[in-house]
Motif scaffolding. Structure first.
Motif, PDB file in Angstrom:
ATOM      1  N   GLY A 131       0.808  -1.209   0.000  1.00 55.48           N
ATOM      2  CA  GLY A 131       0.000   0.000   0.000  1.00 55.48           C
ATOM      3  C   GLY A 131       0.845   1.263   0.000  1.00 55.48           C
ATOM      4  O   GLY A 131       2.083   1.225   0.011  1.00 55.48           O
ATOM      5  N   LYS A 132       0.167   2.409   0.032  1.00 54.43           N
ATOM      6  CA  LYS A 132       0.860   3.700  -0.028  1.00 54.43           C
ATOM      7  C   LYS A 132       1.725   3.948   1.209  1.00 54.43           C
ATOM      8  O   LYS A 132       2.849   4.437   1.107  1.00 54.43           O
ATOM      9  CB  LYS A 132      -0.152   4.829  -0.177  1.00 54.43           C
ATOM     10  CG  LYS A 132      -0.820   4.874  -1.522  1.00 54.43           C
ATOM     11  CD  LYS A 132      -1.770   6.046  -1.597  1.00 54.43           C
ATOM     12  CE  LYS A 132      -2.462   6.112  -2.939  1.00 54.43           C
ATOM     13  NZ  LYS A 132      -3.397   7.233  -3.010  1.00 54.43           N
ATOM     14  N   LYS A 133       1.212   3.595   2.383  1.00 56.06           N
ATOM     15  CA  LYS A 133       1.967   3.845   3.609  1.00 56.06           C
ATOM     16  C   LYS A 133       3.240   3.011   3.642  1.00 56.06           C
ATOM     17  O   LYS A 133       4.309   3.494   4.028  1.00 56.06           O
ATOM     18  CB  LYS A 133       1.111   3.528   4.833  1.00 56.06           C
ATOM     19  CG  LYS A 133      -0.012   4.509   5.058  1.00 56.06           C
ATOM     20  CD  LYS A 133      -0.795   4.155   6.296  1.00 56.06           C
ATOM     21  CE  LYS A 133      -1.957   5.110   6.505  1.00 56.06           C
ATOM     22  NZ  LYS A 133      -2.750   4.752   7.682  1.00 56.06           N
ATOM     23  N   GLU A 134       3.124   1.759   3.216  1.00 59.16           N
ATOM     24  CA  GLU A 134       4.305   0.893   3.198  1.00 59.16           C
ATOM     25  C   GLU A 134       5.333   1.391   2.184  1.00 59.16           C
ATOM     26  O   GLU A 134       6.535   1.320   2.417  1.00 59.16           O
ATOM     27  CB  GLU A 134       3.914  -0.555   2.879  1.00 59.16           C
ATOM     28  CG  GLU A 134       3.157  -1.253   3.997  1.00 59.16           C
ATOM     29  CD  GLU A 134       1.671  -0.973   3.976  1.00 59.16           C
ATOM     30  OE1 GLU A 134       1.190  -0.330   3.011  1.00 59.16           O
ATOM     31  OE2 GLU A 134       0.974  -1.371   4.919  1.00 59.16           O
ATOM     32  N   GLN A 135       4.864   1.916   1.050  1.00 61.67           N
ATOM     33  CA  GLN A 135       5.778   2.453   0.044  1.00 61.67           C
ATOM     34  C   GLN A 135       6.527   3.671   0.585  1.00 61.67           C
ATOM     35  O   GLN A 135       7.732   3.819   0.370  1.00 61.67           O
ATOM     36  CB  GLN A 135       5.020   2.842  -1.222  1.00 61.67           C
ATOM     37  CG  GLN A 135       4.604   1.672  -2.072  1.00 61.67           C
ATOM     38  CD  GLN A 135       3.827   2.114  -3.302  1.00 61.67           C
ATOM     39  OE1 GLN A 135       3.345   3.230  -3.379  1.00 61.67           O
ATOM     40  NE2 GLN A 135       3.701   1.207  -4.259  1.00 61.67           N
ATOM     41  N   LYS A 136       5.817   4.544   1.304  1.00 58.82           N
ATOM     42  CA  LYS A 136       6.460   5.722   1.879  1.00 58.82           C
ATOM     43  C   LYS A 136       7.493   5.326   2.927  1.00 58.82           C
ATOM     44  O   LYS A 136       8.588   5.891   2.991  1.00 58.82           O
ATOM     45  CB  LYS A 136       5.420   6.653   2.500  1.00 58.82           C
ATOM     46  CG  LYS A 136       4.636   7.444   1.493  1.00 58.82           C
ATOM     47  CD  LYS A 136       3.699   8.415   2.183  1.00 58.82           C
ATOM     48  CE  LYS A 136       2.928   9.220   1.165  1.00 58.82           C
ATOM     49  NZ  LYS A 136       2.022  10.179   1.807  1.00 58.82           N
ATOM     50  N   ALA A 137       7.156   4.329   3.753  1.00 54.08           N
ATOM     51  CA  ALA A 137       8.097   3.886   4.782  1.00 54.08           C
ATOM     52  C   ALA A 137       9.332   3.262   4.151  1.00 54.08           C
ATOM     53  O   ALA A 137      10.469   3.496   4.611  1.00 54.08           O
ATOM     54  CB  ALA A 137       7.411   2.890   5.717  1.00 54.08           C
ATOM     55  N   ALA A 138       9.141   2.473   3.097  1.00 51.92           N
ATOM     56  CA  ALA A 138      10.282   1.859   2.409  1.00 51.92           C
ATOM     57  C   ALA A 138      11.155   2.926   1.759  1.00 51.92           C
ATOM     58  O   ALA A 138      12.391   2.838   1.792  1.00 51.92           O
ATOM     59  CB  ALA A 138       9.789   0.863   1.369  1.00 51.92           C
ATOM     60  N   ALA A 139      10.555   3.957   1.182  1.00 53.43           N
ATOM     61  CA  ALA A 139      11.316   5.039   0.565  1.00 53.43           C
ATOM     62  C   ALA A 139      12.098   5.810   1.625  1.00 53.43           C
ATOM     63  O   ALA A 139      13.256   6.186   1.411  1.00 53.43           O
ATOM     64  CB  ALA A 139      10.388   5.976  -0.200  1.00 53.43           C
ATOM     65  N   ALA A 140      11.501   6.021   2.782  1.00 48.36           N
ATOM     66  CA  ALA A 140      12.190   6.722   3.870  1.00 48.36           C
ATOM     67  C   ALA A 140      13.361   5.896   4.379  1.00 48.36           C
ATOM     68  O   ALA A 140      14.430   6.441   4.689  1.00 48.36           O
ATOM     69  CB  ALA A 140      11.225   7.026   5.002  1.00 48.36           C
ATOM     70  N   ASP A 141      13.210   4.600   4.460  1.00 45.15           N
ATOM     71  CA  ASP A 141      14.312   3.735   4.886  1.00 45.15           C
ATOM     72  C   ASP A 141      15.463   3.804   3.896  1.00 45.15           C
ATOM     73  O   ASP A 141      16.634   3.811   4.290  1.00 45.15           O
ATOM     74  CB  ASP A 141      13.847   2.285   5.036  1.00 45.15           C
ATOM     75  CG  ASP A 141      12.988   2.081   6.269  1.00 45.15           C
ATOM     76  OD1 ASP A 141      13.064   2.924   7.190  1.00 45.15           O
ATOM     77  OD2 ASP A 141      12.248   1.068   6.307  1.00 45.15           O
ATOM     78  N   GLN A 142      15.162   3.850   2.620  1.00 47.68           N
ATOM     79  CA  GLN A 142      16.208   3.926   1.603  1.00 47.68           C
ATOM     80  C   GLN A 142      16.974   5.246   1.718  1.00 47.68           C
ATOM     81  O   GLN A 142      18.194   5.277   1.576  1.00 47.68           O
ATOM     82  CB  GLN A 142      15.603   3.798   0.185  1.00 47.68           C
ATOM     83  CG  GLN A 142      15.118   2.421  -0.146  1.00 47.68           C
ATOM     84  CD  GLN A 142      16.266   1.427  -0.312  1.00 47.68           C
ATOM     85  OE1 GLN A 142      17.392   1.658   0.086  1.00 47.68           O
ATOM     86  NE2 GLN A 142      15.956   0.290  -0.895  1.00 47.68           N
ATOM     87  N   VAL A 143      16.278   6.339   1.977  1.00 52.46           N
ATOM     88  CA  VAL A 143      16.933   7.638   2.099  1.00 52.46           C
ATOM     89  C   VAL A 143      17.821   7.669   3.334  1.00 52.46           C
ATOM     90  O   VAL A 143      18.925   8.214   3.308  1.00 52.46           O
ATOM     91  CB  VAL A 143      15.878   8.770   2.147  1.00 52.46           C
ATOM     92  CG1 VAL A 143      16.504  10.085   2.550  1.00 52.46           C
ATOM     93  CG2 VAL A 143      15.187   8.890   0.811  1.00 52.46           C
TER      94      VAL A 143
END
Length: 160
Positions: A129-141
């Motif tokens: 979902g959208k929330k999981e995608q945002k969290a994964a993107a934040a982890d990558q940054v």
């Protein structure tokens, strides 16, 4: 659109030799609007395809093959593939492709074949979902050079 019952009855009436108006009345349209409905239905792609299928079937049944005589199959009309035989396909994806590309098949059947083939050719865009995608993107940054560092380790010195 699919070949509806009225369209099928109209095509049958046309094949029996009725005019557009008479075929529309036989199909169940009002006598007042039968001329307009007959003209509109005569141009409908589904009706044209149904009449073409019927004529091809009639022609195939009329073709007589004598024993010992080799007959060459006529070339397909309008680039259409002939009738599909399930024995011709070992792979279900090949069968679905053939049904999807069959010009003589009903449009609804072609669309259903395309829908069934779609998951095999194109994967899902995202499994989360959208929330999981945002969290994964934040982890990558945060893993980069300028990301936050872990806190210092505290060591206890009890030798006092």
């Amino acid at each position: 659109m699919a070949l509806t019952d009225k369209k099928r009855r109209f095509a049958d009436a046309l094949l029996s030799g009725a005019s557009n108006r008479e075929a529309a009345i036989a199909a169940g349209y009002s006598e007042k609007t039968a001329s307009q409905a007959g003209s509109k239905l005569a141009k409908d792609p589904d009706v044209i395809a149904a009449i073409g299928r019927h004529l091809r079937d009639r022609q195939a049944a009329a073709t007589e093959v004598k024993p010992g005589k080799k007959v060459k199959a006529p070339p397909p009309e309008d680039g259409a593939v002939g009738e599909l035989d399930l024995g011709d396909f070992d792979d279900p994806m090949d069968f679905l492709k053939a049904v999807m590309n069959e010009q003589a098949a009903e449009p609804k059947l072609r669309v259903d074949a395309a829908k069934a083939l779609l998951p095999y050719k194109h994967g899902k865009v995202a499994d989360q979902g959208k929330k999981e995608q945002k969290a994964a993107a934040a982890d990558q940054v945060s893993k980069g050079r300028f990301g936050s560092r872990p806190p210092p380790k505290l060591v206890v010195n009890n030798k006092g």
